[in-house]
Scaffold this motif. Structure first.
Motif, PDB file in Angstrom:
ATOM      1  N   GLU A  50     -33.161  16.558  62.190  1.00 48.39           N
ATOM      2  CA  GLU A  50     -33.227  17.437  61.037  1.00 48.39           C
ATOM      3  C   GLU A  50     -34.572  18.134  60.920  1.00 48.39           C
ATOM      4  OE1 GLU A  50     -31.070  18.378  58.884  1.00 48.39           O
ATOM      5  OE2 GLU A  50     -29.393  16.988  59.164  1.00 48.39           O
ATOM      6  N   GLU A  51     -34.538  19.297  60.325  1.00 48.20           N
ATOM      7  CA  GLU A  51     -35.784  19.983  60.013  1.00 48.20           C
ATOM      8  C   GLU A  51     -36.470  19.262  58.870  1.00 48.20           C
ATOM      9  OE1 GLU A  51     -35.669  22.616  62.898  1.00 48.20           O
ATOM     10  OE2 GLU A  51     -37.095  23.020  61.283  1.00 48.20           O
ATOM     11  N   GLU A  52     -37.758  19.259  58.889  1.00 45.56           N
ATOM     12  CA  GLU A  52     -38.508  18.559  57.852  1.00 45.56           C
ATOM     13  C   GLU A  52     -38.199  19.091  56.460  1.00 45.56           C
ATOM     14  OE1 GLU A  52     -42.716  16.497  59.065  1.00 45.56           O
ATOM     15  OE2 GLU A  52     -42.675  18.492  58.186  1.00 45.56           O
ATOM     16  N   ASN A  53     -38.025  20.371  56.360  1.00 48.83           N
ATOM     17  CA  ASN A  53     -37.884  20.949  55.029  1.00 48.83           C
ATOM     18  C   ASN A  53     -36.427  21.086  54.585  1.00 48.83           C
ATOM     19  OD1 ASN A  53     -37.318  22.818  56.908  1.00 48.83           O
ATOM     20  ND2 ASN A  53     -38.568  24.473  56.028  1.00 48.83           N
ATOM     21  N   ALA A  54     -35.530  20.471  55.309  1.00 46.86           N
ATOM     22  CA  ALA A  54     -34.119  20.540  54.897  1.00 46.86           C
ATOM     23  C   ALA A  54     -33.957  19.888  53.534  1.00 46.86           C
ATOM     24  CB  ALA A  54     -33.236  19.842  55.912  1.00 46.86           C
ATOM     25  N   LEU A  55     -32.858  20.191  52.869  1.00 47.44           N
ATOM     26  CA  LEU A  55     -32.660  19.635  51.530  1.00 47.44           C
ATOM     27  C   LEU A  55     -32.492  18.121  51.593  1.00 47.44           C
ATOM     28  CD1 LEU A  55     -30.333  22.237  49.834  1.00 47.44           C
ATOM     29  CD2 LEU A  55     -32.566  21.455  49.028  1.00 47.44           C
ATOM     30  N   GLN A  56     -33.368  17.435  50.894  1.00 46.23           N
ATOM     31  CA  GLN A  56     -33.356  15.968  50.935  1.00 46.23           C
ATOM     32  C   GLN A  56     -32.003  15.418  50.516  1.00 46.23           C
ATOM     33  OE1 GLN A  56     -36.084  15.237  52.154  1.00 46.23           O
ATOM     34  NE2 GLN A  56     -37.156  17.137  51.648  1.00 46.23           N
ATOM     35  N   ASN A  57     -31.465  16.045  49.522  1.00 51.16           N
ATOM     36  CA  ASN A  57     -30.217  15.614  48.956  1.00 51.16           C
ATOM     37  C   ASN A  57     -29.087  15.626  49.966  1.00 51.16           C
ATOM     38  OD1 ASN A  57     -29.470  14.673  46.595  1.00 51.16           O
ATOM     39  ND2 ASN A  57     -28.756  16.625  45.765  1.00 51.16           N
ATOM     40  N   GLU A  58     -28.987  16.729  50.641  1.00 50.66           N
ATOM     41  CA  GLU A  58     -27.924  16.858  51.630  1.00 50.66           C
ATOM     42  C   GLU A  58     -28.062  15.826  52.713  1.00 50.66           C
ATOM     43  OE1 GLU A  58     -27.444  20.782  53.220  1.00 50.66           O
ATOM     44  OE2 GLU A  58     -27.351  21.595  51.184  1.00 50.66           O
ATOM     45  N   LYS A  59     -29.301  15.567  53.090  1.00 53.04           N
ATOM     46  CA  LYS A  59     -29.537  14.561  54.132  1.00 53.04           C
ATOM     47  C   LYS A  59     -29.003  13.222  53.680  1.00 53.04           C
ATOM     48  CE  LYS A  59     -33.619  16.057  56.568  1.00 53.04           C
ATOM     49  NZ  LYS A  59     -35.078  15.969  56.502  1.00 53.04           N
ATOM     50  N   LEU A  60     -29.408  12.840  52.486  1.00 50.17           N
ATOM     51  CA  LEU A  60     -28.981  11.537  51.997  1.00 50.17           C
ATOM     52  C   LEU A  60     -27.461  11.461  51.936  1.00 50.17           C
ATOM     53  CD1 LEU A  60     -31.292  10.309  49.122  1.00 50.17           C
ATOM     54  CD2 LEU A  60     -30.613   9.094  51.177  1.00 50.17           C
ATOM     55  N   ASN A  61     -26.861  12.522  51.458  1.00 46.84           N
ATOM     56  CA  ASN A  61     -25.401  12.529  51.377  1.00 46.84           C
ATOM     57  C   ASN A  61     -24.772  12.358  52.756  1.00 46.84           C
ATOM     58  OD1 ASN A  61     -24.963  12.677  48.664  1.00 46.84           O
ATOM     59  ND2 ASN A  61     -25.041  14.915  48.586  1.00 46.84           N
ATOM     60  N   GLU A 110     -40.695   2.877  45.262  1.00 47.11           N
ATOM     61  CA  GLU A 110     -39.413   2.183  45.384  1.00 47.11           C
ATOM     62  C   GLU A 110     -38.463   2.613  44.272  1.00 47.11           C
ATOM     63  OE1 GLU A 110     -38.237  -0.101  47.745  1.00 47.11           O
ATOM     64  OE2 GLU A 110     -39.943   0.667  48.863  1.00 47.11           O
ATOM     65  N   LEU A 111     -39.030   2.828  43.108  1.00 50.99           N
ATOM     66  CA  LEU A 111     -38.204   3.274  41.986  1.00 50.99           C
ATOM     67  C   LEU A 111     -37.580   4.638  42.287  1.00 50.99           C
ATOM     68  CD1 LEU A 111     -38.985   2.953  38.245  1.00 50.99           C
ATOM     69  CD2 LEU A 111     -38.460   5.208  39.126  1.00 50.99           C
ATOM     70  N   ALA A 112     -38.385   5.526  42.864  1.00 52.54           N
ATOM     71  CA  ALA A 112     -37.870   6.858  43.167  1.00 52.54           C
ATOM     72  C   ALA A 112     -36.767   6.789  44.224  1.00 52.54           C
ATOM     73  CB  ALA A 112     -38.999   7.760  43.655  1.00 52.54           C
ATOM     74  N   ILE A 113     -36.952   5.898  45.196  1.00 53.24           N
ATOM     75  CA  ILE A 113     -35.923   5.746  46.235  1.00 53.24           C
ATOM     76  C   ILE A 113     -34.616   5.262  45.607  1.00 53.24           C
ATOM     77  CG2 ILE A 113     -35.229   4.404  48.257  1.00 53.24           C
ATOM     78  CD1 ILE A 113     -38.229   4.288  48.994  1.00 53.24           C
ATOM     79  N   ALA A 114     -34.744   4.234  44.766  1.00 54.56           N
ATOM     80  CA  ALA A 114     -33.559   3.665  44.129  1.00 54.56           C
ATOM     81  C   ALA A 114     -32.844   4.729  43.301  1.00 54.56           C
ATOM     82  CB  ALA A 114     -33.950   2.487  43.240  1.00 54.56           C
ATOM     83  N   ARG A 115     -33.618   5.482  42.558  1.00 55.44           N
ATOM     84  CA  ARG A 115     -33.037   6.496  41.686  1.00 55.44           C
ATOM     85  C   ARG A 115     -32.315   7.564  42.508  1.00 55.44           C
ATOM     86  NH1 ARG A 115     -34.989  11.156  39.362  1.00 55.44           N
ATOM     87  NH2 ARG A 115     -33.816  11.735  37.487  1.00 55.44           N
ATOM     88  N   GLN A 116     -32.983   7.995  43.569  1.00 55.95           N
ATOM     89  CA  GLN A 116     -32.383   9.033  44.403  1.00 55.95           C
ATOM     90  C   GLN A 116     -31.068   8.549  45.025  1.00 55.95           C
ATOM     91  OE1 GLN A 116     -33.580  12.168  44.509  1.00 55.95           O
ATOM     92  NE2 GLN A 116     -31.592  12.529  45.464  1.00 55.95           N
ATOM     93  N   LEU A 117     -31.085   7.312  45.502  1.00 55.91           N
ATOM     94  CA  LEU A 117     -29.859   6.787  46.123  1.00 55.91           C
ATOM     95  C   LEU A 117     -28.720   6.729  45.115  1.00 55.91           C
ATOM     96  CD1 LEU A 117     -31.170   3.953  48.465  1.00 55.91           C
ATOM     97  CD2 LEU A 117     -29.908   6.001  49.142  1.00 55.91           C
ATOM     98  N   LEU A 118     -29.023   6.273  43.912  1.00 51.71           N
ATOM     99  CA  LEU A 118     -27.987   6.193  42.885  1.00 51.71           C
ATOM    100  C   LEU A 118     -27.433   7.582  42.558  1.00 51.71           C
ATOM    101  CD1 LEU A 118     -29.378   3.552  40.352  1.00 51.71           C
ATOM    102  CD2 LEU A 118     -27.615   3.254  42.092  1.00 51.71           C
ATOM    103  N   LEU A 119     -28.343   8.545  42.436  1.00 52.24           N
ATOM    104  CA  LEU A 119     -27.881   9.896  42.104  1.00 52.24           C
ATOM    105  C   LEU A 119     -26.985  10.453  43.211  1.00 52.24           C
ATOM    106  CD1 LEU A 119     -31.088  11.431  40.497  1.00 52.24           C
ATOM    107  CD2 LEU A 119     -28.941  10.807  39.362  1.00 52.24           C
ATOM    108  N   ASN A 120     -27.327  10.088  44.444  1.00 48.28           N
ATOM    109  CA  ASN A 120     -26.476  10.551  45.540  1.00 48.28           C
ATOM    110  C   ASN A 120     -25.097   9.892  45.506  1.00 48.28           C
ATOM    111  OD1 ASN A 120     -29.198  11.454  46.600  1.00 48.28           O
ATOM    112  ND2 ASN A 120     -27.798  12.214  48.160  1.00 48.28           N
ATOM    113  N   LEU A 121     -25.094   8.634  45.169  1.00 47.89           N
ATOM    114  CA  LEU A 121     -23.793   7.956  45.051  1.00 47.89           C
ATOM    115  C   LEU A 121     -22.947   8.642  43.988  1.00 47.89           C
ATOM    116  CD1 LEU A 121     -24.679   4.142  45.244  1.00 47.89           C
ATOM    117  CD2 LEU A 121     -23.573   5.552  46.967  1.00 47.89           C
ATOM    118  N   GLN A 122     -23.581   8.958  42.870  1.00 45.98           N
ATOM    119  CA  GLN A 122     -22.860   9.624  41.790  1.00 45.98           C
ATOM    120  C   GLN A 122     -22.304  10.973  42.255  1.00 45.98           C
ATOM    121  OE1 GLN A 122     -25.293  10.962  38.491  1.00 45.98           O
ATOM    122  NE2 GLN A 122     -23.668  10.532  37.044  1.00 45.98           N
TER     123      GLN A 122
END
Lengths: 195, 368
Positions: A119-130, B45-57
């Protein structure tokens, strides 16, 4: 998740006593959650809708003999899951039981690690996680959702997935382990934006 | 407060933390804000947890369907349930739990109403204003009831000093709405596509079946709906101000069966279901001897109760095992309901009580 002040348990109770309005309220409260959950078990939306429909028809028909549900959500989600698996079984008599597939045999394209590297560094974090979430082994992912989105206890997750409680814990821990490793890198990059 | 969270999963395991992520409010916002100021080393760690939860949602929500599909599936459910009427063959094997459940419901209701104060009243005039259609009004200034026929084939027997308003042509609307002041007996033509609503003071009656009586004079303390045949749902009107004080039972409504009535006390907005004073036999136009025989000879108690249950359309709750050995012989054909119950209970050494709209039989059973 619930803005309505009426509890699940009261609605369930009223449904058992014959309130059609409570029955509908229960349906309205859970339809979307159930569709979303059902589609994870099998992507065929029409079949999931059918299973939900049958589930509620049976609830109304057998309402007199229904017990006092300790957790309505648990009852609905575990029943739906059973129904979908049963439908799958009858549709495809020779297909393997999904539950019995070994973890390794489940579809998983790239490992999250390789994906991240590409992935590119600046890609959307959200999409990556998803993307990572979607690439988790389905059982791990399902357990993760049940625990952290649907708020189930491990013993309930074990009941829904028909596995031992310890196995349920392991599934969640395994999923988290991978995700966390990856998320740390992401978060360190974005911390500046959040705070 | 001691919060020994170390890793993201500790945060994720915490119900309060999840609650904050999914449904933040002022309290939880300030709590977790303070938390981060106090333990800056845990921010990551809090930010990681929060982000993961939001992604699950997000993932769950991305699987949601449209409202149209939700409605369509529910319609299928209703149709399926209407075409194959529900036949209850089981006679409450879990009656003890039932009784306990009823007690819980009653307790719940009592508790809520103690904390309630009178709320705003709705009148015929206010109810009428909610209709966007042109309404026809019929009022009965005579001393005898008369019949008002509606466009859909339904008829209304309007009592003296009463009036109704309705739309002359129901065809163009998706529901049939009638506004009542006073008392009327309704016989509603069946039309599953167009539910029939009666607005009477603060009470809304939705008709699922056929005939019922509504009594709602402006000065009355109560609004009463009695069901003759079919099924009827009643609820407190949506428009009542100060909804917080009304319980969901009243807002969501209750379903009434024949011989049941709902009484809404207008001071407290308490909706109570009970049996009508003199329950009548169902389908009273069939000769009694044919439809319901009440001559019993060495009949099992469960069969006797079943006969009464069917004839009056009333739920009778009893423990089949306890009364398994009880036999009963008598002719009850001419007795009214409560006398029938008295006689039966006396002979099998039981007693009955009326709870909600059910009759609960208790006793020790019989020994042969």
């Amino acid at each position: 998740m619930k803005s309505n002040f009426e509890t699940d348990e009261r609605l369930w109770q009223a449904t058992r006593l014959g309130s059609e309005l409570a029955f509908e309220a229960l349906y309205r409260r859970y339809f979307q959650i159930l569709v979303s959950y059902g589609k994870r078990i099998h992507p065929n939306e029409a079949m999931v809708n059918d299973a939900i429909q049958d589930l509620f028809i049976d609830i109304w028909r057998t309402r007199h003999s229904l017990g006092q549900a300790e957790s309505v959500k648990f009852y609905l989600m575990s029943s739906l899951r059973r129904r979908i698996l049963r439908l799958l079984k009858s549709d495809l008599p020779f297909s393997e039981e999904w539950d019995e597939l070994p973890e390794q045999a489940l579809p998983m394209e790239d490992s999250p690690e390789t994906l991240f590297a590409e992935e590119e560094e600046n890609a959307l974090q959200n999409e990556k996680l998803n993307k990572w979430l979607e690439q988790l082994p389905p059982r791990q992912y399902e357990a993760l959702l049940l625990r952290y989105f649907h708020n189930f206890e491990y013993v309930e997750i074990a009941g829904i997935l028909n596995i031992k409680e310890q196995t349920a814990r392991n599934l969640v821990q395994k999923a988290l382990y991978i995700l966390r490793k990856l998320a740390i890198v992401l978060i360190i990059m974005v911390l500046g934006f959040i705070f | 407060m001691n919060y020994p969270h170390h890793s993201a999963s500790d945060f994720m395991e915490d119900t309060h933390f999840r609650q904050w992520v999914y449904q933040p409010d002022a309290d939880s916002d300030s709590f977790w804000e303070e938390y981060q100021q106090k333990y800056p080393e845990k921010k990551q760690e809090l930010a990681i947890a929060r982000q993961l939860l939001l992604n699950l949602q997000q993932q769950v929500q991305s699987g949601f369907s449209t409202k149209a599909v939700e409605d369509a599936v529910f319609q299928n459910i209703q149709q399926e349930l209407e075409t194959k009427p529900i036949v209850s063959t089981q006679l409450f094997p879990h009656w003890v739990r039932w009784a306990a459940a009823a007690a819980v419901v009653l307790l719940g209701i009592t508790w809520v109403f103690w904390s309630q104060k009178p709320t705003h009243y709705l009148s015929y005039e206010i109810n009428r204003q909610q209709s966007q259609n042109t309404l026809v009004e019929k009022s009965n200034l005579t001393s005898k009831p008369f019949v008002v026929s509606l466009a859909d084939g339904s008829s209304v027997l309007l009592s003296p000093q009463s009036k109704i308003s309705y739309c002359e042509d129901f065809d163009t609307h998706d529901k049939r709405e009638v506004f009542l002041s006073g008392e009327a007996f309704f016989e509603v033509a069946k039309n599953a596509q167009k539910p029939f609503y009666v607005y009477a003071n603060e009470l809304v009656t939705k008709v699922l079946g056929t005939s019922f009586n509504v009594r709602a004079f402006p000065e009355d303390k109560n609004v009463v709906v009695k069901v003759h045949t079919g099924r009827v749902a009643v609820a407190v009107a949506d428009k009542i101000a100060d909804k917080q004080k009304i319980t969901a039972r009243e807002l969501d409504g209750i379903v009434l069966l024949p011989n049941q009535q709902a009484v809404l006390s207008r001071d407290e907005f308490r909706l109570v279901k009970s049996l009508v004073e003199n329950p009548s036999l169902l389908s009273s136009n069939t000769p009694i001897s044919l439809s319901h025989s009440f001559e019993f000879e060495s009949a099992r108690a469960s069969d006797v109760f079943k006969a009464v249950e069917e004839a009056y359309g009333i739920d009778i709750v009893f423990d089949e095992e306890v009364f398994a050995n009880c036999l009963f012989t008598a002719n009850l054909t001419d007795e009214p309901l409560y006398e029938k119950l008295n006689i039966i209970c006396k002979s099998i050494e039981a007693s009955y009580q009326i709870l909600d709209a059910q009759i609960i039989i208790s006793g020790k059973g019989c020994h042969l």
